[in-house]
Design an enzyme around this catalytic site. Structure first.
Site, PDB file in Angstrom:
ATOM      1  N   ARG A  12       2.520 -17.320  -8.152  1.00  0.00           N
ATOM      2  CA  ARG A  12       3.633 -16.437  -8.559  1.00  0.00           C
ATOM      3  C   ARG A  12       4.426 -16.091  -7.417  1.00  0.00           C
ATOM      4  O   ARG A  12       3.950 -15.632  -6.301  1.00  0.00           O
ATOM      5  CB  ARG A  12       3.002 -15.065  -9.127  1.00  0.00           C
ATOM      6  CG  ARG A  12       2.628 -15.161 -10.489  1.00  0.00           C
ATOM      7  CD  ARG A  12       3.785 -15.440 -11.550  1.00  0.00           C
ATOM      8  NE  ARG A  12       3.193 -15.325 -12.742  1.00  0.00           N
ATOM      9  CZ  ARG A  12       3.116 -16.266 -13.607  1.00  0.00           C
ATOM     10  NH1 ARG A  12       3.070 -17.679 -12.886  1.00  0.00           N
ATOM     11  NH2 ARG A  12       2.687 -16.254 -15.100  1.00  0.00           N
ATOM     12  N   GLU A  49      13.036 -15.773 -10.086  1.00  0.00           N
ATOM     13  CA  GLU A  49      13.544 -17.134 -10.262  1.00  0.00           C
ATOM     14  C   GLU A  49      14.342 -17.150 -11.707  1.00  0.00           C
ATOM     15  O   GLU A  49      15.153 -18.300 -11.922  1.00  0.00           O
ATOM     16  CB  GLU A  49      12.217 -18.112 -10.436  1.00  0.00           C
ATOM     17  CG  GLU A  49      11.580 -17.700 -11.553  1.00  0.00           C
ATOM     18  CD  GLU A  49       9.846 -18.236 -11.464  1.00  0.00           C
ATOM     19  OE1 GLU A  49       9.394 -18.555 -10.291  1.00  0.00           O
ATOM     20  OE2 GLU A  49       9.457 -18.518 -12.376  1.00  0.00           O
ATOM     21  N   HIS A  98       9.254 -23.912 -11.097  1.00  0.00           N
ATOM     22  CA  HIS A  98       8.153 -23.672 -11.942  1.00  0.00           C
ATOM     23  C   HIS A  98       7.683 -24.576 -12.722  1.00  0.00           C
ATOM     24  O   HIS A  98       7.509 -24.579 -13.940  1.00  0.00           O
ATOM     25  CB  HIS A  98       8.493 -22.397 -12.702  1.00  0.00           C
ATOM     26  CG  HIS A  98       7.396 -21.464 -12.900  1.00  0.00           C
ATOM     27  ND1 HIS A  98       7.317 -19.983 -12.713  1.00  0.00           N
ATOM     28  CD2 HIS A  98       6.149 -21.609 -13.184  1.00  0.00           C
ATOM     29  CE1 HIS A  98       6.301 -19.538 -13.072  1.00  0.00           C
ATOM     30  NE2 HIS A  98       5.325 -20.466 -13.542  1.00  0.00           N
ATOM     31  N   ASP A 104       6.670 -23.377  -5.702  1.00  0.00           N
ATOM     32  CA  ASP A 104       7.175 -23.537  -7.203  1.00  0.00           C
ATOM     33  C   ASP A 104       7.438 -22.404  -8.006  1.00  0.00           C
ATOM     34  O   ASP A 104       7.831 -22.366  -8.919  1.00  0.00           O
ATOM     35  CB  ASP A 104       5.926 -24.292  -8.051  1.00  0.00           C
ATOM     36  CG  ASP A 104       6.081 -24.648  -9.137  1.00  0.00           C
ATOM     37  OD1 ASP A 104       7.278 -25.537  -9.525  1.00  0.00           O
ATOM     38  OD2 ASP A 104       5.421 -24.655 -10.446  1.00  0.00           O
TER      39      ASP A 104
HETATM   40  O1  LIG Z   1       5.630 -21.064 -19.008  1.00  0.00           O
HETATM   41  C1  LIG Z   1       5.677 -21.727 -17.876  1.00  0.00           C
HETATM   42  O2  LIG Z   1       6.589 -22.595 -17.620  1.00  0.00           O
HETATM   43  C2  LIG Z   1       4.693 -21.421 -17.012  1.00  0.00           C
HETATM   44  C3  LIG Z   1       3.696 -20.526 -17.148  1.00  0.00           C
HETATM   45  C4  LIG Z   1       2.638 -20.448 -16.006  1.00  0.00           C
HETATM   46  O3  LIG Z   1       3.119 -19.788 -14.868  1.00  0.00           O
HETATM   47  C5  LIG Z   1       1.492 -19.486 -16.620  1.00  0.00           C
HETATM   48  O4  LIG Z   1       1.412 -18.147 -16.442  1.00  0.00           O
HETATM   49  O5  LIG Z   1       0.426 -19.861 -17.365  1.00  0.00           O
END
Ligand SMILES: O=C(O)CC[C@@H](O)C(=O)O
Length: 336
Positions: A235, A264, A301, A259
């Site tokens: 995060r 973001e 991400h 990432d």
């Molecule tokens: O929805 C996304 O693209 C990433 C989600 C991911 O960070 C999560 O918390 O599972």
């Protein structure tokens, strides 16, 4: 039952249709993220709405959903910090999330970023792309088996990253707020101080908990080894971005693979290539980070953007709804 999924990427559409065969829901798959009044309005007529990361279920959105008759509010993510859970519960929404999906998806990205930076692959490829085929001292690498890798957060993803680094021969140390049992053959658990002081590569795999604040602060960075590498596929909020950029610019940090970035949602998944000048003015700090390429690799991400993870996220969300419909409860309810 009519179910709306936000943030659906083109490659996921066939997966949705395949996995929905056993449930038979009436699916509406839209690419939009929930980040405005207009996108919130798309939920009109749906009883169940499923979000992704960067879809923000604020009080205002939740009030709108309530007035539209939405009953089930899910996210197909592990993280739930994009939902005002307390308010959603007050309004009586039935909530659910995906507590885990392929941990390899994120762990492999962390390892890939770390190895690319350790072996100076972006630097080398960039030079070669300019038709300069000379070998210089910047390409000289440490081997990962001569490195200590510090894993912060030893849940499923952190532990998978630890196993992958261990498989490559690294000395793996780890820290978790809640020490783990049964992992000592892979990772030596140490205090946060020891991890920071000893690691050549630090990789973050902890959730962001507002009350606990950031992990990677100016002080944390000053205690990291000279020439070390920071990886964040967890995060953005876990790190003070300005402090990270300063540590990279000063040369104290050798490299970073990132990432996720705080804020973001302002630029990830959008194309600014036709208006770079304006983009630079608007987001000076993020641009300072981007300008550190090839010592810094930023990806938008995409940790969970893999075949296995996408299937897991979709299937678990569909199962969550079935469980609610069959039993009026769900084991993956989001706790307030
Ligand atoms: O929805 C996304 O693209 C990433 C989600 C991911 O960070 C999560 O918390 O599972």
């Amino acid at each position: 039952m009519k179910v709306l999924f936000y943030g659906v990427r083109e490659v996921e559409v066939p997966l949705f249709h395949e996995l929905n065969k056993k449930f038979g829901y009436d699916l509406e798959l839209i690419p939009d993220y929930l980040n405005s009044k207009e996108t919130a309005e798309k939920a009109k007529g749906f009883e169940c709405v499923v979000l992704r990361g960067n879809c923000f279920a604020t009080k205002e959105v939740l009030d709108m959903y309530k007035s539209y008759g939405v009953k089930y509010l899910f996210t197909r993510t592990v993280g739930t910090n994009h939902i005002d859970v307390k308010y959603a519960k007050e309004l009586g929404f039935k909530l659910a999330y995906v507590p885990f999906y392929s941990p390899n998806a994120i762990a492999e990205l962390a390892v890939s970023l770390a190895m690319s930076l350790l072996r100076h692959l972006p630097y080398t490829a960039q030079k070669f792309n300019k038709r300069d085929f000379t070998v210089d001292k910047n390409m000289f690498s440490r081997e990962v088996r001569n490195c200590t890798v510090g894993v912060i957060g030893l849940g499923r993803i952190g532990f998978t990253a630890a196993k992958l680094f261990k498989g490559l021969g690294a000395n793996v140390i780890g820290y978790d707020m809640f020490p783990k049992t049964g992992i000592d053959d892979i990772v030596t658990q140490v205090s946060m101080e020891e991890l920071v002081a000893k690691s050549d590569i630090i990789t973050l795999h902890a959730p962001f908990i507002k009350e606990n604040g950031k992990i990677v602060t100016k002080e944390f960075l000053s205690k990291m080894k000279e020439n070390s590498i920071l990886i964040n596929t967890a995060r953005g909020e876990l790190m003070d971005l300005e402090a990270v950029v300063n540590a990279l610019e000063s040369g104290h940090l050798a490299a970073a693979g990132i990432d996720t970035i705080e804020g973001e949602v302002n630029y990830f998944f959008k194309n600014f290539s036709n208006d770079e000048a304006k983009f630079r003015l608007e987001y000076p700090l993020f641009n300072r980070l981007l300008d550190l390429y090839p010592r810094v690799l930023v990806t938008p991400h995409v940790g969970s953007y893999t075949d296995e993870a996408a299937s897991n996220m979709i299937e678990t969300s569909l199962e969550n709804l079935k469980e609610y419909l069959d039993t009026n409860a769900c084991k993956n309810d989001i706790k307030a």
